[in-house]
Design an enzyme around this catalytic site. Sequence first.
Site: not given
Length: 276
Positions: A138, A192
């Site tokens: 990410t 996440g």
Amino acid sequence: MRRALAAGRDVLAAGGSALDAVTRAVAALEDDPLFNAGRGSVFTAAGTQEMDASVMDGRDHRAGAVAGIFGPRNPVLAARAVMEHSQHVLLIGEGALAFCREQRLAFAEPCYFSTEARRQELREALEKRGREAAGAGTVGAVASDSEGNLAAATSTGGTTGKTPGRVGDSPIIGAGTYADNATCAVSATGHGEFFMRYCAAFEIAARLRHAGQSLQQAAHEVVEELAAFGGRGGVVAVDRTGALALPFNTAGMYRGYVRADAAIHTAIWDEPYLSG
Ligand code: ASP
């Protein structure tokens, strides 16, 4: 990573805004297939790619985000367009794509986004009892400009083998991204679900605002607390004085920074930064 840092640095050196710097840096990382964002995003359990991105301006708390999109070449530009050209903060799926078309954002062919390395990663993840696996890579950026304005941007393909429709922390303001001129700008990477449940990016800013903590202290403590709950990952953060914190609770985190002297510093593990 050096290319992305140079892109952000050049914006700031030319007197550009922190918002433009983080947008440019994240777009450069999306363009590079090595990272899990834009080109090179990981695959869902169904073998599709679904991207999430967000951007936030610390001046006025304006923010934009997209989730579950596939097609726009640079999801961070889609997030920026949501912020600047819609009445909304977060657009998802088909509606987000229609908006991107209206905004005349560049789209790419499906094969542009797909890499063999990520397909292999999915095969391996599915073999391991079909469980969702972390999709490293990410991307995110934070910046402070010459006027003391802060901004943050984050972009991701999410986690390898995720359930289609799953959205992580990256497009969620306060979880994976946050920017507030009075405190700090934060961009997160990692598992996440944990960053969402603990509102990790906002929690760091809140500790500066309400507990008088330094950025270093707040960012490190939050990342350590997440680890204690099983949440793996890290953040990049900058505060209103220009102090930086790049803590992580994993073995490594590809990271770097550049200051007004223009030298680029990068590191992966716990080693001293490579400078030049
Ligand atoms: N935070 C991202 C997500 O959960 C993944 C990552 O940072 O690797 O979607």
